[in-house]
Scaffold this motif. Structure first.
Motif, short mmCIF file in Angstrom:
data_model
loop_
_atom_site.label_atom_id
_atom_site.label_comp_id
_atom_site.label_asym_id
_atom_site.label_seq_id
_atom_site.Cartn_x
_atom_site.Cartn_y
_atom_site.Cartn_z
N VAL A 151 16.52 1.30 34.99
CA VAL A 151 16.04 2.48 34.25
C VAL A 151 16.48 2.39 32.79
CG1 VAL A 151 16.27 4.98 34.01
CG2 VAL A 151 15.88 3.98 36.28
N GLU A 152 17.74 2.08 32.57
CA GLU A 152 18.26 2.00 31.19
C GLU A 152 17.55 0.92 30.38
OE1 GLU A 152 22.33 1.25 32.14
OE2 GLU A 152 22.70 3.35 32.70
N ASN A 153 17.20 -0.18 31.02
CA ASN A 153 16.55 -1.29 30.32
C ASN A 153 15.03 -1.20 30.36
OD1 ASN A 153 19.01 -2.47 29.69
ND2 ASN A 153 19.05 -3.72 31.53
N ARG A 154 14.52 -0.09 30.91
CA ARG A 154 13.08 0.14 31.01
C ARG A 154 12.36 -1.01 31.73
NH1 ARG A 154 12.11 4.63 28.59
NH2 ARG A 154 9.92 4.47 28.05
N ASP A 207 10.57 -2.36 35.18
CA ASP A 207 9.90 -1.92 36.40
C ASP A 207 10.49 -2.69 37.57
OD1 ASP A 207 8.24 -0.17 35.02
OD2 ASP A 207 6.78 -1.74 34.62
N LEU A 208 10.83 -1.97 38.63
CA LEU A 208 11.50 -2.58 39.77
C LEU A 208 11.11 -1.85 41.04
CD1 LEU A 208 13.75 -4.50 40.91
CD2 LEU A 208 15.36 -2.63 40.45
N ILE A 209 10.89 -2.62 42.10
CA ILE A 209 10.71 -2.07 43.43
C ILE A 209 11.97 -2.41 44.22
CG2 ILE A 209 9.39 -2.21 45.57
CD1 ILE A 209 7.00 -3.06 43.72
N VAL A 210 12.54 -1.42 44.87
CA VAL A 210 13.70 -1.62 45.74
C VAL A 210 13.26 -1.20 47.13
CG1 VAL A 210 16.07 -0.95 46.25
CG2 VAL A 210 15.32 -1.15 43.86
N GLU A 211 13.39 -2.11 48.11
CA GLU A 211 12.97 -1.76 49.46
C GLU A 211 14.05 -2.10 50.46
OE1 GLU A 211 12.12 -3.76 52.23
OE2 GLU A 211 12.21 -5.73 51.30
N GLY A 212 14.22 -1.18 51.40
CA GLY A 212 15.19 -1.40 52.46
C GLY A 212 15.57 -0.11 53.14
N CYS A 213 16.26 -0.25 54.24
CA CYS A 213 16.62 0.94 55.02
C CYS A 213 18.03 1.46 54.71
CB CYS A 213 16.47 0.66 56.51
SG CYS A 213 17.48 -0.67 57.12
N TYR A 214 18.71 0.87 53.76
CA TYR A 214 20.10 1.27 53.49
C TYR A 214 20.20 2.24 52.32
CZ TYR A 214 20.74 -2.64 56.59
OH TYR A 214 20.65 -3.48 57.66
N VAL A 215 19.34 3.24 52.32
CA VAL A 215 19.33 4.26 51.27
C VAL A 215 19.89 5.54 51.88
CG1 VAL A 215 17.89 5.60 49.69
CG2 VAL A 215 17.29 3.22 50.22
N PRO A 216 20.99 6.05 51.35
CA PRO A 216 21.58 7.26 51.94
C PRO A 216 20.70 8.49 51.68
CG PRO A 216 22.75 6.66 49.94
CD PRO A 216 21.75 5.56 50.20
N ALA A 217 20.78 9.46 52.58
CA ALA A 217 20.01 10.69 52.42
C ALA A 217 20.33 11.39 51.11
CB ALA A 217 20.29 11.63 53.61
N ARG A 218 21.55 11.28 50.63
CA ARG A 218 21.97 11.96 49.40
C ARG A 218 21.77 11.10 48.16
NH1 ARG A 218 27.34 15.11 51.18
NH2 ARG A 218 27.40 15.40 48.93
N TRP A 219 20.86 10.14 48.20
CA TRP A 219 20.67 9.21 47.10
C TRP A 219 20.42 9.91 45.77
CZ3 TRP A 219 16.40 8.81 44.01
CH2 TRP A 219 15.25 9.45 44.45
N ARG A 220 19.69 11.01 45.77
CA ARG A 220 19.35 11.71 44.52
C ARG A 220 20.59 12.20 43.77
NH1 ARG A 220 14.21 13.28 43.56
NH2 ARG A 220 14.93 15.05 42.33
N TRP A 221 21.65 12.48 44.50
CA TRP A 221 22.86 13.00 43.89
C TRP A 221 23.55 11.97 43.00
CZ3 TRP A 221 25.93 16.56 47.68
CH2 TRP A 221 25.06 17.50 48.23
N ASP A 222 23.15 10.72 43.12
CA ASP A 222 23.78 9.65 42.36
C ASP A 222 23.14 9.41 40.99
OD1 ASP A 222 25.66 9.10 44.32
OD2 ASP A 222 24.37 7.64 45.32
N PHE A 223 22.12 10.21 40.66
CA PHE A 223 21.40 9.99 39.41
C PHE A 223 21.23 11.30 38.64
CE2 PHE A 223 19.88 6.86 42.49
CZ PHE A 223 20.08 5.68 41.79
N PRO A 224 21.46 11.26 37.33
CA PRO A 224 21.18 12.45 36.52
C PRO A 224 19.66 12.65 36.39
CG PRO A 224 22.01 10.67 35.14
CD PRO A 224 22.06 10.18 36.56
N PRO A 225 19.23 13.85 36.00
CA PRO A 225 17.79 14.16 35.92
C PRO A 225 16.97 13.16 35.10
CG PRO A 225 19.06 16.17 35.67
CD PRO A 225 20.05 15.03 35.69
N ALA A 226 17.51 12.65 34.00
CA ALA A 226 16.76 11.70 33.18
C ALA A 226 16.44 10.42 33.96
CB ALA A 226 17.55 11.35 31.92
N TYR A 227 17.33 10.01 34.84
CA TYR A 227 17.10 8.82 35.66
C TYR A 227 16.09 9.15 36.76
CZ TYR A 227 20.98 6.33 33.51
OH TYR A 227 21.79 5.69 32.61
N LEU A 228 16.23 10.32 37.38
CA LEU A 228 15.34 10.71 38.47
C LEU A 228 13.88 10.76 38.03
CD1 LEU A 228 17.48 13.46 40.23
CD2 LEU A 228 16.96 11.16 41.08
#
Length: 170
Positions: free
Chosen positions: A70-73, A75-96
């Motif tokens: 995100v910081e380097n602008r 484009d990236l796809i991240v795929e996998g099942c190891y994403v925690p339910a609370r993932w959104r909490w790890d990013f500030p609004p500008a990143y989201l």
């Protein structure tokens, strides 16, 4: 922009990511490849069956890769099942604002009606050396878990119901 694709095993996360890479020409990070790199290199004592522990190990690394993209602008796809339910909490609004999240879920009716097809296409993108853990019961439980996560947290859920056709909303 970062596209984050998660969901139960065998729902086609890797296949969807491959299609998006071809369509958009962006990079892709497979959490399964990162997992196996850590395991095979001896940098962890975990095994491929240690799902909760792997999520705790992998997510901090993946989270920081997403932030860097995100910081380097990039484009990236991240795929996998190891994403925690609370993932959104790890990013500030500008990143989201730069992250799109999608969760693939097969309905019980789909799993029951198409279990043999699910097994048949399990290796369409990656060659699974041992797929014995893929049982109808395991798929039903795994998909129910992800559907409940989406319902609880208000995440978008791409339901695979009558036929396997997965498209991301524009």
């Amino acid at each position: 922009m970062v596209i984050l694709i998660t969901g139960a095993s065998h729902t086609g996360k890797t296949l969807l990511a491959r299609r998006l890479v071809r369509k958009y020409g962006c990079s892709c990070l497979s959490m399964d490849l990162l997992k196996m790199g850590l395991i095979r290199s001896g940098n962890t004592h975990l095994t491929p069956e240690d799902d909760q522990e792997l999520e705790a190990c992998l997510w901090p690394i993946v989270r920081e890769i997403i932030k860097t993209a995100v910081e380097n602008r990039q484009d990236l796809i991240v795929e996998g099942c190891y994403v925690p339910a609370r993932w959104r909490w790890d990013f500030p609004p500008a990143y989201l604002r730069e992250i799109r999240f999608y969760c693939l879920v097969m309905t019980p009716a789909y799993v029951e009606a198409h279990f043999s097809d699910i097994q048949k296409y399990a290796c369409v993108v990656e060659r699974r050396l041992d797929d014995s853990a893929c049982t109808q019961e395991a798929l039903l439980a795994d998909n129910a878990h992800y559907q409940e996560m989406c319902r609880t947290w208000g995440y978008p859920c791409i339901l695979i119901d009558r036929s396997y056709h997965v498209e991301l909303p524009e």
